[in-house]
Scaffold this active site. Structure first.
Site, PDB file in Angstrom:
ATOM      1  N   GLU A 143      -2.869   4.431   7.764  1.00 27.38           N
ATOM      2  CA  GLU A 143      -3.995   3.673   8.258  1.00 27.38           C
ATOM      3  C   GLU A 143      -3.525   2.910   9.647  1.00 27.38           C
ATOM      4  OE1 GLU A 143      -5.030   0.751   5.253  1.00 27.38           O
ATOM      5  OE2 GLU A 143      -6.512   1.963   4.518  1.00 27.38           O
ATOM      6  N   GLU A 300      -8.154   7.503  -0.293  1.00 28.40           N
ATOM      7  CA  GLU A 300      -7.758   6.402  -1.179  1.00 28.40           C
ATOM      8  C   GLU A 300      -9.199   5.795  -1.461  1.00 28.40           C
ATOM      9  OE1 GLU A 300      -5.320   3.134   0.312  1.00 28.40           O
ATOM     10  OE2 GLU A 300      -3.785   4.450   1.342  1.00 28.40           O
TER      11      GLU A 300
HETATM   12  C1  GAL Z   1      -5.128   0.514   2.044  1.00 29.88           C
HETATM   13  C2  GAL Z   1      -3.498   0.964   2.045  1.00 29.88           C
HETATM   14  C3  GAL Z   1      -2.884   1.228   0.562  1.00 29.88           C
HETATM   15  C4  GAL Z   1      -3.186   0.135  -0.235  1.00 29.88           C
HETATM   16  C5  GAL Z   1      -4.426  -0.181  -0.220  1.00 29.88           C
HETATM   17  C6  GAL Z   1      -4.874  -1.334  -0.916  1.00 29.88           C
HETATM   18  O1  GAL Z   1      -5.567  -0.176   2.888  1.00 29.88           O
HETATM   19  O2  GAL Z   1      -3.480   2.305   2.748  1.00 29.88           O
HETATM   20  O3  GAL Z   1      -1.639   1.413   1.021  1.00 29.88           O
HETATM   21  O4  GAL Z   1      -2.526  -1.000   0.402  1.00 29.88           O
HETATM   22  O5  GAL Z   1      -5.253  -0.326   1.107  1.00 29.88           O
HETATM   23  O6  GAL Z   1      -4.638  -2.838  -0.354  1.00 29.88           O
END
Ligand code: GAL
Length: 666
Positions: A143, A300
């Protein structure tokens, strides 16, 4: 193949548990995991000493269950032994404060020492895993999305400017530095736009945002180049942050990648309200698909309550499935849930995954398993099948960045404006692509160009050619105000597109919250009136037909919206902004003009999106509401999750349900 997976952190758990994790994953239909993107301190426990044994073992355990692996380069979380070497490794934020150790992504993207260590760890990973067949792709960092304002970046900016402008005379002229005596006589005098002063030169500021975007792109590219040398056939991706994240030019960033992926969090700890409108992930998915005009992955996908200090509202039964199919309906060919199991330690103790802290399968695991089983039936049909859109919304990062410099009106936000325009089509179940100002427009019937504030001659020519060939083009306020140097154009607005619009802006009115107007449309098929807010462009026709008028104030009865015939096409200029009803009516009007049919008419809150498969159009009908809904079908379909039984007439969708229907009318 459809990729169905989880973000897995084996390093957080005893090795004795890994086999059980792999077994449970395989049982749920999981065939891919992403790993290691935060594991630098295990992979290189001390400067120059690498240790991949644990990761080898995890990969072996997973591949023993048929699970493939996407590896992350671990550069978003450098270990303390590295970050303590030099203060300048830390990023300096806009207010001039240097970050300290404790979170992640704390590094300056232009720091040479950081680059050196990045190269070493990435080379070591590449050399070690080049022959590992279970590894199918790489995620670079995690990110990206910051801006650094340190002295290293300042110098790099000055070099970037030198390359761009050649001479200081050119830079001074383009930025108009004569204003307030900012004429630079040495490159080293040029500052970075810290917010320790209230407002910087708009030209300098826009260039800085472009430079920062280029800096992260170059940093990402430095990693891709290494990995490609060793593994030319693996895919390279980065987990982007959807539509709203504004700091990096995603079209540029993804040019160097093979696959777009992004992180979809629908219900965050930072939000006050329970529900983010489903239109937001829908727009994000469409934007991600449009970046490379290719299907994407969700790297994710939120699979439980989010939470750092606060636990976000929970996921109701069916929501995980609903969000999964929403992503797939908009073009996802990979769905990876964040995260496999909820962590016992660290900042994200309350960021819930598929499994809770205790690791015992529960309701969310069962839902994932159900989806896994369904995808075993329909995944092959879905994978690789395109989404087809006849309408495009055009966005520009130059415009985004320029609005960050000068929002123009306190109530105006570019991203929200695009979302509002998008929502009109979403509500009609009309698919949309989100194109950049540099994209070709062939194949579309209508292109909506919301607030294209920085407008170049190339973009204007692109739009003119599209309209001349029969397309419908729609402009909204704050179009054509700036040139590429963020200088205001020396012509009547909408500047370079005034001619094709057949209209000029006589004057523009920035409306504060306590001042609204009304727009009255007077077309045979659009005779409604709507509140007009934020901007009122008072229009003077130069060949266009008036479509709507203002009702109040000193510009009452002056044109507020126009329609112009241009070549074989039509150009609409909307001089004001409105509410959701306004954009709903706009979408109906534009769809009628461009002859674009909705996929299906549904009650509010029931979304329909489609993929074009070799067997026909695959419709995803998704009930985002809290109630049971009825949908009247427009033909005969096969119910793909119900033994392909034939359905027609009215179908019933319970709370959060998804129905997937195949039609042979593609
Ligand atoms: C995303 C990140 C993950 C985790 C998730 C929940 O932005 O890539 O590593 O932190 O959020 O907070």
């Amino acid at each position: 193949m459809f990729y169905f997976g989880a973000d897995y952190y084996p390093e957080h758990w005893p090795q004795a548990r890994w086999a059980e994790d792999a077994r449970l994953m395989a049982e749920a239909g999981i065939n891919v995991v992403r790993m290691a993107e935060f594991a630098w301190s295990l992979l290189e426990p001390e400067n120059g000493r690498f240790d991949f044994t644990w990761l080898d073992k995890a990969i072996n355990t997973l591949s023993g269950h048929g699970i493939q692996v996407v590896l992350g380069t671990p550069t978003a979380t450098a270990p303390p032994w590295l970050m303590s070497q030099q203060e300048e490794l830390f990023l300096v934020d806009k207010s001039g404060v240097r970050r300290t150790f404790g979170l992640r992504r704390a590094y300056c993207p232009n720091n040479p020492l950081y680059h050196e260590h990045t190269r070493r760890i990435v080379i070591a990973l590449a050399q070690h895993y080049q022959g590992e067949t279970a590894v199918i792709g790489w995620q670079i960092d995690n990110e990206f999305g910051d801006r650094c304002y340190c002295s290293i970046c300042q110098q790099a900016f000055q070099t970037w400017l030198q390359k761009k402008y050649g001479t200081l005379a050119e830079l001074n002229q383009k930025w108009g530095t004569i204003f307030w005596s900012h004429v630079y006589t040495e490159w080293s005098q040029i500052p970075v736009p810290l917010d320790t002063i209230a407002s910087h030169n708009p030209g300098l500021n826009l260039d800085y945002y472009r430079f920062m975007s280029d800096s992260y792109r170059a940093y990402q590219k430095s990693q891709i180049d290494i990995l490609r040398q060793y593994m030319p056939h693996h895919f390279m991706t980065h987990n982007l942050m959807g539509f709203k994240y504004p700091f990096l030019n995603n079209y540029d960033m993804t040019e160097d990648l093979d696959l777009v992926s992004w992180d979809n969090y629908v219900r965050m700890q930072w939000l006050e309200e329970t529900n983010v409108s489903p239109t937001m992930p829908a727009l994000a998915h469409d934007t991600m698909r449009s970046l490379k005009k290719k299907n994407f992955w969700v790297m994710e996908q939120q699979s439980g309550s989010g939470g750092w200090e606060i636990v976000s509202p929970h996921l109701k039964p069916g929501e995980l499935r609903l969000w999964t199919y929403q992503a797939i309906a908009h073009g996802a060919d990979g769905m990876v849930y964040f995260r496999w199991r909820t962590a016992l330690h660290g900042t994200e103790q309350y960021w819930h995954g598929i499994l809770d802290h205790h690791g015992i399968p529960g309701r969310r695991y069962a839902e994932v398993k159900q989806i896994g089983q369904e995808l075993q039936e329909i995944g092959d049909l879905i994978a690789g099948s395109p989404v087809h859109a006849e309408i495009a919304i055009m966005q520009s990062y130059d415009t985004r960045f320029a609005f960050q410099v000068q929002p123009n009106n306190r109530r105006f936000q570019y991203e929200s404006h695009i979302q509002a325009v998008y929502n009109g089509f979403y509500d009609l179940n009309i698919p949309v692509d989100i194109v950049s100002e540099k994209d070709g427009l062939q194949g579309y019937k209508a292109v909506i160009v919301p607030a294209m504030y920085v407008l170049t001659e190339e973009t204007a020519a692109n739009l003119e050619a599209f309209a001349a060939a029969g397309g419908v083009v729609v402009f909204t306020p704050r179009t054509g105000v700036k040139d590429a140097d963020n200088a205001v154009v020396n012509m009547k607005l909408p500047g370079l597109v005034a001619k094709m619009s057949g209209v000029e802006v006589e004057e523009y009115v920035s409306l504060p919250a306590d001042q609204e107007n009304t727009i009255q449309f007077g077309l045979p098929d659009l005779e409604e009136e709507f509140p007009a807010s934020v901007w009122a462009d008072v229009l003077e026709t130069k060949g266009a037909k008036v479509a709507g008028w203002y009702a109040d104030d000193f510009y009452a009865n002056k044109p507020a919206a126009t329609l112009n015939k241009f070549g074989d096409g039509t150009v609409i200029y909307l001089g004001t902004m409105g509410d959701s009803l306004f954009y709903g009516a706009m979408a109906r009007w534009i769809a009628a003009l461009a002859v674009v049919e909705p996929l299906l008419a549904t009650p509010a809150g029931v979304e329909v999106a489609a993929r074009t498969t070799p067997r026909g159009k695959l419709l995803f009908i998704m009930n985002h509401t809290e109630c049971t809904q009825e949908v009247v079908l427009n033909g005969r379909y096969c119910d793909m999750l119900n033994g392909e039984t034939a359905v027609s007439g009215t179908i019933t969708l319970p709370f959060k349900a998804v129905v997937i229907l195949l039609t042979d009318k593609a």
